[in-house]
Design an enzyme around this catalytic site. Structure first.
Site, short mmCIF file in Angstrom:
data_model
loop_
_atom_site.label_atom_id
_atom_site.label_comp_id
_atom_site.label_asym_id
_atom_site.label_seq_id
_atom_site.Cartn_x
_atom_site.Cartn_y
_atom_site.Cartn_z
N ASP A 91 -5.99 -18.60 -6.36
CA ASP A 91 -4.72 -18.75 -7.57
C ASP A 91 -4.37 -20.23 -7.43
O ASP A 91 -5.10 -21.11 -6.51
CB ASP A 91 -3.86 -17.87 -7.10
CG ASP A 91 -3.09 -18.15 -5.74
OD1 ASP A 91 -3.51 -19.07 -5.13
OD2 ASP A 91 -1.88 -17.46 -5.57
N ASP A 270 -5.98 -8.11 -9.63
CA ASP A 270 -5.64 -8.15 -8.02
C ASP A 270 -4.38 -7.65 -7.83
O ASP A 270 -3.52 -7.79 -8.60
CB ASP A 270 -5.87 -9.75 -7.76
CG ASP A 270 -4.50 -10.49 -8.00
OD1 ASP A 270 -4.31 -10.58 -9.18
OD2 ASP A 270 -3.75 -10.57 -7.16
N CYS A 308 -14.39 11.19 0.01
CA CYS A 308 -14.12 9.79 0.23
C CYS A 308 -15.42 9.01 1.07
O CYS A 308 -15.43 9.49 2.08
CB CYS A 308 -12.78 9.18 0.67
SG CYS A 308 -12.75 7.46 0.86
N CYS A 310 -15.40 6.20 2.44
CA CYS A 310 -14.80 5.03 3.12
C CYS A 310 -15.20 5.38 4.64
O CYS A 310 -15.45 6.56 4.91
CB CYS A 310 -13.38 4.84 3.12
SG CYS A 310 -12.33 5.94 3.96
N CYS A 313 -12.63 8.03 6.24
CA CYS A 313 -12.85 9.58 5.81
C CYS A 313 -14.36 10.02 6.23
O CYS A 313 -14.46 11.13 6.60
CB CYS A 313 -12.63 9.66 4.25
SG CYS A 313 -11.12 9.56 3.84
N HIS A 339 -9.65 2.68 3.83
CA HIS A 339 -9.67 3.77 2.97
C HIS A 339 -9.03 3.49 1.35
O HIS A 339 -9.72 3.50 0.53
CB HIS A 339 -8.84 4.90 3.55
CG HIS A 339 -8.78 5.87 2.25
ND1 HIS A 339 -9.52 6.84 2.02
CD2 HIS A 339 -7.68 6.18 1.51
CE1 HIS A 339 -9.01 7.74 1.02
NE2 HIS A 339 -7.95 7.32 0.43
#
Lengths: 414, 618
Positions: A91, A270, A308, A310, A313, A339
């Site tokens: 930014d 974002d 999931c 991830c 998980c 996660h």
């Protein structure tokens, strides 16, 4: 930048694009996790990359303070410094000047603020913001804009919008002078507060500069304004922005907000929300957020989400184990952060598939059904999606929740 | 005590109980000399044959001397599961159970299926030996006294009593690879009276008897001797060697292990005849032998960990905490062994650790692993290897250094050219990365270990490699794909599965992360420091085995004399007081407190001051 629209939704304004930057290809729409001070909190760059994330955000204001430009130059830019090999966006630092410092004064020259190091008055000009972002070396850099709170009213809003256009010209000039154009891509930021007419004027002016900007952000939102106004401004901007440029909604991170924005034509967003909320012990799921600190999770041997992919998980970390460590062990924060980042990426990744396969409206309906269930849908989401031809309710009689309607697991009673 | 739990434990039978065996290299067999060995944790095959058969699919091998890594609330501090499971240095993980007793029943006991403890905590059975102890061996704060029939343990909701029968229940339910028998360690200021020391020994023995109590049905139908003394018990039990700082008391405790049992004890542990036969290893908690006065009890000792999160999280669990003081009724039903000799009271002057350990070990067989927790420096490790023949050390010093921002940097044996600096100042064992001097350093964390990327380069480094996530970061070989279009983000190179190492994370980057309260700094430092310690003990094994540069150059004797010489060199070069850690702790504390408006300004002023002093001083 190579930017290509590869699929569009037949009903809504959603689209799938391929954006090739210096550090690889990012498929849009996408959600960008925030690594404010050159680290996604608690994780390593390799971990973030393995989660299937190809674009993250650093904050210019923070990196300029620490480690500072000298060190970033010596280290060969922020990619090298933090070991991130994929795409990076910075930014302009303008937002933090306003949100973190009470003493910032905006003049035509730039933003005047008191240096956190010496207390002396310091000026951040559009030229300087761009040159700092050149040192950081992000693939996408943002113009310095004159940010006012989205709750501001009166002539200050118009002034800020007009100044943002003038500052865009100075940013363009500085950027083109630098010879960084082939490596770094400058985005403009559409301002104009909550006033549709000001937004129109800003859009017109900034679209006129299209040949000099690689993409457009929609700024000045996500600051506590009415959701009903929020989506109308997003829609207005996304409709008018040129189709051959990526569109970035700044500060949007709730899953329902993301999907509405995508339906309205947004490509990128974002927010610190998924990573910050993880550190407080909240795991995001397709059935709504889980507050893992609540007693009701203390004895649950289930993972957060059976399906999931991830690391948390798929290694079957139980809710009970997470309850035992969240907000106490940093490893608890890491597990939920991993996660939540994957959850965000899944929400928007599945949207990409749905758009490409011509079933995005169905995806939206299924998502809202699972996420909000019978609690009722946020009214603004229903209205926003109706405006692009998707009826979430389809004749069903569900309560509509006025206000933000964001779902939250507050207590054991809920 | 419960027949109910025996019947419960039987439901777990038949799952492959893994047996811990330990073998020593032949050449190092003097009772207390340095030694090289190998721990193997493996399940014997179902069928009983005369040959020794080991199920290779889930066996873990650990060469000794080596480390075990302690956990806090069931996790290796600062490491996510994927990091923990990919760290080469982490092979033996020790889980203090007490944090889980805040709930009843303790949550891990709710885990169903095989290997409940491994699975609840996410440890990999193929890589990790997971041991279970009740109390955190690093925690020496003052505690309410233990009773004859319970240990006072600490959890976030206060002090809880854990009885030997509770402990058996947890252990059989959770099936750790190794269990530490309960032990009565007084957490009051030493020296302890003869009465207290005697009681400690009696209780520790009684509690060992309890964990070794036989089951109604043998869990191992054929208890085969694999090497030397077989463990005749389905659990791999380590016993904490009681006796405090009194040499006679330690001898008395060891004697109780080796003497033949009689009466009800013999009946209880049948078919074991002597307690030592049911024990696979001996452990020593140095933290309780230092003779320091225990600090008053305040909950949540690892404040370092908490503070990283605390800055954002206003109402953490400790608000709910209320310490419950529990009086100790002296009304146990434990048998009374013959009184101990009167010289057993602890002396006020502390004998050195080596002689305490030797006193415990000298009557007992050599062939069992010796495990030490609470070691404070690599120097102390080397001496305990040299003088006592210790096999396993806990890695707390590596984690503690990471908490305060220190990247360890030492090696054994020392590189040939390394000596003390010119002014005779010893080398630090690590780098305090809070120090401003590191802000502009873009090289790897350790001088004596290289990153893997350097070995892949055109001019490969002669240095050993530090395989940690900071020094040898590996590009992921797979990425989660969130849509069908995502393959476009990954080129052939990303999908080839070939391991690509990125350049090491720099000291300057970690310096930045430490000063900005970023948790990633501690994550990388824990992984790095464990890798340094792992590599250090690899070097020790190498020297002891008589290998030089990977080639077997000599027999054990030569190895031992070279080891002794290298220990002397190490002690003469590296600073054992570890001043660098103390300085770092101060820096950590300052940065931790420094929050809020005006912080950068204050820091800058201080830095200018320090730099000015540096100039005038130089």
């Amino acid at each position: 930048m190579q930017f290509e629209v590869i699929a569009t939704c037949n009903t809504t304004r959603a689209r799938v694009c391929r954006m090739k930057l210096t550090h690889g290809v990012t498929m849009l729409p996408t959600f960008m996790p925030v690594a404010t001070q050159a680290a996604i909190k608690g994780l390593t760059p390799e971990q973030v990359e393995s989660l299937g994330i190809t674009l993250i955000l650093n904050n210019t204001y923070h990196l300029n303070l620490r480690p500072g430009i000298k060190i970033l130059d010596e280290a060969g830019g922020a990619h090298n410094f933090q070991g991130w090999n994929r795409n990076l966006l910075t930014d302009s630092g303008g937002f933090q000047l306003v949100s973190l410092s009470k003493f910032t004064k905006i003049t035509e020259e730039g933003a005047l603020f008191s240096s956190p190091f010496t207390g002396e008055p310091t000026m951040l000009t559009p030229e300087e913001s761009i040159s700092i972002q050149h040192s950081i070396g992000a693939d996408i850099i943002m113009q310095l804009d004159d940010v006012v709170s989205s709750l501001t009213v009166g002539p200050r809003v118009a002034e800020a919008m007009e100044r943002s256009v003038r500052w865009l010209d100075r940013c363009i000039e500085q950027h083109e002078r630098s010879g960084q154009r082939d490596r770094q891509n400058l985005f403009a930021i559409v301002q104009g507060g909550l006033d549709a007419e000001l937004r129109d004027r800003c859009l017109q002016a900034m679209i006129a500069r299209k040949d000099h900007v690689a993409g457009y952000a929609i700024g000045g939102l996500s600051g506590g304004e009415e959701k009903d106004v929020f989506w109308r401004i997003i829609k207005q901007c996304a409709e008018q922005l040129p189709a051959d440029r990526p569109r970035y909604a700044m500060g949007v991170g709730f899953a329902e907000d993301l999907l509405v924005c995508v339906a309205l034509g947004v490509d990128m967003a974002d927010c610190v929300f998924p990573t910050r909320t993880a550190r407080f012990g909240v795991a995001l799921t397709f059935k709504g957020p889980l507050n893992l600190r609540l007693r009701k999770h203390a004895e649950s041997i289930e993972p957060i989400d059976e399906n999931c992919p991830c690391p948390t998980c798929s290694s079957r970390t139980s809710r009970a184990m997470l309850h035992h460590i969240v907000t106490i062990e940093t490893a608890g924060a890491h597990a939920v952060t991993q996660h939540n980042l994957v959850f965000q990426a899944q929400v928007i990744g599945r949207a990409r598939d749905a758009i490409m396969e011509g079933r995005f409206p169905d995806y939206l309906r299924t998502f809202f059904e699972n996420y909000f269930g019978d609690h009722g849908y946020p009214e603004w989401c229903v209205d926003a999606l109706r405006s692009v031809g998707v009826d979430l309710l389809e004749g069903r009689d569900l309560p509509l929740i006025p206000g933000s309607g964001a779902k939250w697991e507050y207590s054991d009673v809920a | 005590m419960g027949t109910a739990l025996d019947s419960e434990s039987h439901s777990q039978e038949g799952s492959d109980v893994r047996m811990l065996t330990f073998g020593l290299q032949k050449s190092c067999q003097s009772r207390f000399g340095p030694r090289v060995g190998r721990i193997i944790l493996a399940a014997p095959r179902e069928e009983c044959t005369t040959d020794i058969a080991i199920d290779g699919t889930s066996s873990v091998t650990l060469d000794t001397p080596n480390i075990l890594v302690g956990t806090s609330r069931g996790v290796v501090p600062h490491l996510s599961r994927d990091h923990c499971n990919s760290a080469d240095a982490i092979k033996w993980i020790n889980v203090p159970f007490e944090s889980f007793i805040e709930q009843s029943p303790p949550v891990p006991t709710l885990q169903t299926g095989p290997d409940p403890l491994h699975n609840f905590l996410g440890f990999d059975k193929r890589r990790h030996i997971v041991s279970l102890c009740l109390r955190d061996p690093m925690d020496t704060r003052e505690m309410p006294p233990n009773g004859n029939a319970y240990v006072s343990a600490l959890c976030v909701r206060g002090v809880r009593k854990v009885t030997p029968s509770d402990w058996r229940k947890y252990v059989y339910k959770l099936q750790p690879d190794v269990v530490f028998a309960l032990s009565d360690t007084p957490f009051t200021a030493p020296p302890h009276s003869q009465k207290r020391v005697t009681k400690s020994i009696e209780r520790s023995i009684a509690w060992l008897v309890d964990i070794l109590r036989s089951l109604e049905y043998p869990v191992r139908p054929c208890s085969l001797p694999i090497s030397g003394q077989p463990s005749q018990h389905p659990l791999n039990v380590f016993v904490n060697m009681a006796g405090g700082t009194s040499i006679p008391a330690r001898e008395a405790f060891a004697h109780s292990l080796s003497e033949e049992l009689y009466g009800p004890d013999l009946e209880a542990v049948k078919p074991i005849k002597r307690l030592d036969d049911g024990v696979v290893g001996y452990s020593f908690d140095l933290a309780t032998l230092r003779g320091s006065i225990p600090k008053p009890l305040c909950l949540l000792r690892r404040t370092q960990v908490n503070n990283v999160l605390q800055q954002e999280s206003p109402n953490m669990l400790q608000d709910a905490v209320k310490l419950i003081e529990i009086p100790t009724p002296e009304n146990g039903d434990i048998h009374t062994p013959p009184p101990l000799p009167s010289r057993i009271a602890e002396s006020a002057v502390l004998p050195d650790a080596a002689s305490l350990l030797q006193a415990s070990l000298k009557q007992l067989p050599d062939g069992k692993p010796r495990l030490v927790t609470g070691v404070r420096s690599p120097h102390e490790m080397l001496r305990l290897i040299r003088d006592v023949g210790v096999d396993i050390f806990d890695a707390d010093l590596a984690i503690a250094a990471a908490h305060v921002g220190v990247a360890l940097d030492f090696a054994f044996p020392l590189p040939p050219d390394l000596g003390p600096s010119e002014e005779g100042k010893k080398k630090d064992v690590g780098h305090n990365l809070y120090d401003q001097g590191y802000a502009h350093q873009y090289g790897r964390l350790s001088d004596c270990l290289a990153g893997a990327a350097e070995s892949q380069s055109q001019f490969p480094t002669p240095l050993p490699i530090c395989p940690c996530i900071a020094c040898s970061p590996r590009s992921p070989t797979s990425h989660i794909l969130h849509s069908k279009a995502d393959v476009q983000s990954y080129e052939e190179r990303d999908r080839s599965g070939k391991v690509v190492y990125n350049p090491p994370r720099s000291r300057g980057y970690l310096h930045h992360l430490l000063h900005t309260h970023e948790m990633s700094a501690h994550t990388m430092l824990v992984a790095h420091n464990l890798a340094v310690l792992d590599r250090f003990l690899f070097g020790v094994r190498d020297v002891l085995a008589g290998r030089r540069d990977g080639i077997n150059k000599g027999e054990g004797e030569d190895g031992i004399s070279r080891f002794t010489a290298e220990v002397n060199r190490f002690e003469s070069v590296y600073d054992e007081s570890m001043e660098v850690i103390h300085v770092a702790r101060k820096c950590w504390h300052e940065v931790d407190l420094a929050r809020g408006k005006g912080r950068l300004w204050r820091e800058k002023e201080k830095q200018v001051l320090v730099e000015a002093e540096g100039v005038s001083g130089g």
